[in-house]
Design a protein around this motif. Structure first.
Motif, PDB file in Angstrom:
ATOM      1  N   GLN A 161       0.834  -1.206   0.000  1.00 31.08           N
ATOM      2  CA  GLN A 161       0.000   0.000   0.000  1.00 31.08           C
ATOM      3  C   GLN A 161       0.870   1.258   0.000  1.00 31.08           C
ATOM      4  O   GLN A 161       0.634   2.195  -0.778  1.00 31.08           O
ATOM      5  CB  GLN A 161      -0.915  -0.007   1.217  1.00 31.08           C
ATOM      6  N   ILE A 162       1.877   1.274   0.869  1.00 36.49           N
ATOM      7  CA  ILE A 162       2.776   2.436   0.934  1.00 36.49           C
ATOM      8  C   ILE A 162       3.573   2.569  -0.355  1.00 36.49           C
ATOM      9  O   ILE A 162       3.759   3.676  -0.885  1.00 36.49           O
ATOM     10  CB  ILE A 162       3.712   2.306   2.150  1.00 36.49           C
ATOM     11  N   LEU A 163       4.052   1.431  -0.883  1.00 37.76           N
ATOM     12  CA  LEU A 163       4.861   1.452  -2.106  1.00 37.76           C
ATOM     13  C   LEU A 163       4.063   1.990  -3.291  1.00 37.76           C
ATOM     14  O   LEU A 163       4.543   2.863  -4.032  1.00 37.76           O
ATOM     15  CB  LEU A 163       5.365   0.038  -2.411  1.00 37.76           C
ATOM     16  N   VAL A 164       2.844   1.488  -3.462  1.00 34.78           N
ATOM     17  CA  VAL A 164       2.014   1.915  -4.598  1.00 34.78           C
ATOM     18  C   VAL A 164       1.644   3.390  -4.473  1.00 34.78           C
ATOM     19  O   VAL A 164       1.673   4.133  -5.458  1.00 34.78           O
ATOM     20  CB  VAL A 164       0.757   1.038  -4.705  1.00 34.78           C
ATOM     21  N   ARG A 165       1.305   3.832  -3.283  1.00 29.26           N
ATOM     22  CA  ARG A 165       0.967   5.246  -3.093  1.00 29.26           C
ATOM     23  C   ARG A 165       2.175   6.144  -3.363  1.00 29.26           C
ATOM     24  O   ARG A 165       2.032   7.254  -3.880  1.00 29.26           O
ATOM     25  CB  ARG A 165       0.431   5.471  -1.683  1.00 29.26           C
ATOM     26  N   GLY A 166       3.360   5.658  -2.995  1.00 29.30           N
ATOM     27  CA  GLY A 166       4.574   6.418  -3.292  1.00 29.30           C
ATOM     28  C   GLY A 166       4.828   6.516  -4.789  1.00 29.30           C
ATOM     29  O   GLY A 166       5.195   7.581  -5.298  1.00 29.30           O
ATOM     30  N   ILE A 167       4.607   5.410  -5.498  1.00 29.83           N
ATOM     31  CA  ILE A 167       4.782   5.408  -6.957  1.00 29.83           C
ATOM     32  C   ILE A 167       3.776   6.353  -7.611  1.00 29.83           C
ATOM     33  O   ILE A 167       4.117   7.129  -8.517  1.00 29.83           O
ATOM     34  CB  ILE A 167       4.619   3.979  -7.521  1.00 29.83           C
ATOM     35  N   ALA A 168       2.524   6.306  -7.153  1.00 27.66           N
ATOM     36  CA  ALA A 168       1.483   7.183  -7.702  1.00 27.66           C
ATOM     37  C   ALA A 168       1.835   8.654  -7.484  1.00 27.66           C
ATOM     38  O   ALA A 168       1.689   9.478  -8.390  1.00 27.66           O
ATOM     39  CB  ALA A 168       0.134   6.856  -7.068  1.00 27.66           C
ATOM     40  N   SER A 169       2.314   8.978  -6.297  1.00 29.47           N
ATOM     41  CA  SER A 169       2.684  10.364  -5.996  1.00 29.47           C
ATOM     42  C   SER A 169       3.865  10.811  -6.846  1.00 29.47           C
ATOM     43  O   SER A 169       3.917  11.956  -7.316  1.00 29.47           O
ATOM     44  CB  SER A 169       3.030  10.511  -4.515  1.00 29.47           C
ATOM     45  N   PHE A 170       4.807   9.904  -7.069  1.00 31.05           N
ATOM     46  CA  PHE A 170       5.993  10.225  -7.871  1.00 31.05           C
ATOM     47  C   PHE A 170       5.608  10.590  -9.299  1.00 31.05           C
ATOM     48  O   PHE A 170       6.000  11.640  -9.825  1.00 31.05           O
ATOM     49  CB  PHE A 170       6.956   9.034  -7.871  1.00 31.05           C
ATOM     50  N   PHE A 171       4.813   9.729  -9.941  1.00 32.05           N
ATOM     51  CA  PHE A 171       4.426   9.984 -11.324  1.00 32.05           C
ATOM     52  C   PHE A 171       3.485  11.177 -11.444  1.00 32.05           C
ATOM     53  O   PHE A 171       3.527  11.912 -12.427  1.00 32.05           O
ATOM     54  CB  PHE A 171       3.759   8.740 -11.921  1.00 32.05           C
ATOM     55  N   ARG A 172       2.626  11.365 -10.441  1.00 30.99           N
ATOM     56  CA  ARG A 172       1.613  12.422 -10.518  1.00 30.99           C
ATOM     57  C   ARG A 172       2.210  13.801 -10.281  1.00 30.99           C
ATOM     58  O   ARG A 172       1.713  14.788 -10.833  1.00 30.99           O
ATOM     59  CB  ARG A 172       0.523  12.127  -9.488  1.00 30.99           C
ATOM     60  N   ASN A 173       3.257  13.898  -9.459  1.00 34.78           N
ATOM     61  CA  ASN A 173       3.777  15.198  -9.065  1.00 34.78           C
ATOM     62  C   ASN A 173       4.884  15.728  -9.965  1.00 34.78           C
ATOM     63  O   ASN A 173       5.321  16.868  -9.795  1.00 34.78           O
ATOM     64  CB  ASN A 173       4.284  15.150  -7.620  1.00 34.78           C
ATOM     65  N   ILE A 174       5.335  14.921 -10.901  1.00 34.22           N
ATOM     66  CA  ILE A 174       6.295  15.423 -11.884  1.00 34.22           C
ATOM     67  C   ILE A 174       5.511  16.065 -13.015  1.00 34.22           C
ATOM     68  O   ILE A 174       4.670  15.426 -13.635  1.00 34.22           O
ATOM     69  CB  ILE A 174       7.196  14.292 -12.420  1.00 34.22           C
ATOM     70  N   PRO A 175       5.735  17.336 -13.323  1.00 34.49           N
ATOM     71  CA  PRO A 175       4.965  18.015 -14.371  1.00 34.49           C
ATOM     72  C   PRO A 175       5.113  17.348 -15.732  1.00 34.49           C
ATOM     73  O   PRO A 175       6.150  16.728 -16.038  1.00 34.49           O
ATOM     74  CB  PRO A 175       5.566  19.429 -14.387  1.00 34.49           C
ATOM     75  N   LEU A 176       4.071  17.480 -16.533  1.00 36.31           N
ATOM     76  CA  LEU A 176       4.083  16.883 -17.868  1.00 36.31           C
ATOM     77  C   LEU A 176       5.238  17.420 -18.707  1.00 36.31           C
ATOM     78  O   LEU A 176       5.867  16.669 -19.470  1.00 36.31           O
ATOM     79  CB  LEU A 176       2.745  17.170 -18.563  1.00 36.31           C
ATOM     80  N   VAL A 177       5.516  18.708 -18.567  1.00 36.63           N
ATOM     81  CA  VAL A 177       6.631  19.311 -19.315  1.00 36.63           C
ATOM     82  C   VAL A 177       7.948  18.640 -18.946  1.00 36.63           C
ATOM     83  O   VAL A 177       8.792  18.368 -19.813  1.00 36.63           O
ATOM     84  CB  VAL A 177       6.706  20.823 -19.037  1.00 36.63           C
ATOM     85  N   ALA A 178       8.130  18.353 -17.660  1.00 38.22           N
ATOM     86  CA  ALA A 178       9.363  17.700 -17.213  1.00 38.22           C
ATOM     87  C   ALA A 178       9.474  16.297 -17.800  1.00 38.22           C
ATOM     88  O   ALA A 178      10.550  15.883 -18.253  1.00 38.22           O
ATOM     89  CB  ALA A 178       9.396  17.636 -15.690  1.00 38.22           C
ATOM     90  N   TRP A 179       8.366  15.547 -17.796  1.00 32.52           N
ATOM     91  CA  TRP A 179       8.374  14.210 -18.394  1.00 32.52           C
ATOM     92  C   TRP A 179       8.760  14.290 -19.872  1.00 32.52           C
ATOM     93  O   TRP A 179       9.567  13.495 -20.366  1.00 32.52           O
ATOM     94  CB  TRP A 179       7.010  13.540 -18.260  1.00 32.52           C
ATOM     95  N   ALA A 180       8.165  15.236 -20.580  1.00 32.32           N
ATOM     96  CA  ALA A 180       8.439  15.365 -22.012  1.00 32.32           C
ATOM     97  C   ALA A 180       9.913  15.676 -22.265  1.00 32.32           C
ATOM     98  O   ALA A 180      10.538  15.090 -23.161  1.00 32.32           O
ATOM     99  CB  ALA A 180       7.547  16.452 -22.616  1.00 32.32           C
ATOM    100  N   MET A 181      10.497  16.570 -21.472  1.00 29.86           N
ATOM    101  CA  MET A 181      11.893  16.937 -21.660  1.00 29.86           C
ATOM    102  C   MET A 181      12.829  15.792 -21.300  1.00 29.86           C
ATOM    103  O   MET A 181      13.828  15.555 -21.983  1.00 29.86           O
ATOM    104  CB  MET A 181      12.219  18.177 -20.816  1.00 29.86           C
ATOM    105  N   ILE A 182      12.516  15.087 -20.211  1.00 23.92           N
ATOM    106  CA  ILE A 182      13.357  13.952 -19.799  1.00 23.92           C
ATOM    107  C   ILE A 182      13.346  12.860 -20.865  1.00 23.92           C
ATOM    108  O   ILE A 182      14.401  12.336 -21.260  1.00 23.92           O
ATOM    109  CB  ILE A 182      12.865  13.385 -18.449  1.00 23.92           C
ATOM    110  N   LEU A 183      12.147  12.514 -21.340  1.00 24.50           N
ATOM    111  CA  LEU A 183      12.021  11.446 -22.337  1.00 24.50           C
ATOM    112  C   LEU A 183      12.581  11.857 -23.683  1.00 24.50           C
ATOM    113  O   LEU A 183      13.002  11.004 -24.472  1.00 24.50           O
ATOM    114  CB  LEU A 183      10.549  11.038 -22.468  1.00 24.50           C
ATOM    115  N   LEU A 184      12.557  13.166 -23.957  1.00 24.99           N
ATOM    116  CA  LEU A 184      13.074  13.648 -25.242  1.00 24.99           C
ATOM    117  C   LEU A 184      14.539  13.319 -25.416  1.00 24.99           C
ATOM    118  O   LEU A 184      14.990  12.996 -26.523  1.00 24.99           O
ATOM    119  CB  LEU A 184      12.849  15.160 -25.339  1.00 24.99           C
ATOM    120  N   PHE A 185      15.314  13.374 -24.337  1.00 27.56           N
ATOM    121  CA  PHE A 185      16.739  13.065 -24.416  1.00 27.56           C
ATOM    122  C   PHE A 185      16.981  11.578 -24.686  1.00 27.56           C
ATOM    123  O   PHE A 185      17.981  11.212 -25.297  1.00 27.56           O
ATOM    124  CB  PHE A 185      17.444  13.470 -23.121  1.00 27.56           C
TER     125      PHE A 185
END
Length: 250
Positions: A95-119
């Motif tokens: 439960q703690i692990l999944v909630r941590g994963i959800a918070s991690f993916f949810r709190n990183i802005p979409l722009v940041a994801w796009a820039m990270i993956l772009l490289f």
């Protein structure tokens, strides 16, 4: 209490304007000029109609990418939500692990994801798909866990009382109970991702965002205006359809 809160917010605004050297009065006066410029330059013309086939092709690709990212994210999210929910979770650690994963993916802005993956993946539709997928997974995991905890409790208790196994409870009580709410959230995220995909496309060079950026930077403002108009129409149509579906299922 309310007066104090308003005073604090006002004080923060004043301090911020002072630090940034922002003139509120001049900023307010520039708003009509900005909208006037937009209406004059971004107004679609007869010439911009020639760009419409290309715009609609890219917009169709963007809608398909948004739908695909939400569908894949929904499948991933429902699995992790079941494992991480307080009602259906296997144990406290998961439960703690999944909630941590959800918070991690949810709190990183979409722009940041796009820039990270772009490289890593360069400019491609797959890069845009992944950026939308990762952000959507975080939101849906969180939403699905709350839905399970709020809506499936009574059905779970009833089925457990009959001696049902864990998987019987999940597939016979939890999932059937929450399907309408899951569909509602999936429809909402499709609408949201179509809008966000425009920004992702500007960063990753894909879809309707790339076309808009191309027209804008080449000073074809009438074509850029036609692109914005097409996005608005598609988003309104999708929102209307999803609202009608929600009325049926909820």
């Amino acid at each position: 209490m309310q007066t104090g809160v308003i005073a604090i917010i006002g004080a923060i605004y004043v301090v911020g304007c002072f630090i940034l050297q922002f003139d509120t009065f001049e900023g307010a006066l520039s708003i009509p000029k900005a909208f006037s410029w937009l209406l004059i330059n971004f107004q679609p013309t007869q010439n911009s109609m020639s760009y419409l086939p290309q715009i609609m092709t890219k917009l169709f690709e963007t809608v398909l990418m948004s739908i695909a990212s939400v569908v894949v994210a929904g499948i991933i999210a429902i699995f992790f939500a079941i494992v991480g929910s307080k009602a259906t979770g296997i144990n406290k650690f998961t439960q703690i692990l999944v909630r941590g994963i959800a918070s991690f993916f949810r709190n990183i802005p979409l722009v940041a994801w796009a820039m990270i993956l772009l490289f890593s993946f360069k400019q491609s539709n797959f890069t845009g798909f992944l950026a939308l997928l990762l952000m959507t997974v975080g939101f849906l995991m969180r939403a699905f866990m709350e839905i399970i905890e709020d809506e499936a409790g009574e059905a779970m208790l009833a089925l457990k009382a009959t001696g049902a196994s864990y998987f019987q409870v999940i597939f016979q009580a939890v999932i059937p109970q929450i399907i309408p709410s899951l569909i509602s959230w999936i429809l909402y995220m499709i609408e949201n991702n179509v809008r966000d995909a425009t920004l992702v496309g500007i960063l990753t060079g894909t879809g309707i965002g790339f076309i808009f950026d191309l027209y804008y930077k080449s000073f074809r403002f009438d074509a850029a205006g036609m692109t914005v108009l097409a996005i608005i129409v598609v988003v309104i149509v999708l929102e209307t359809l999803s609202n009608q579906i929600r009325k049926v299922i909820l």
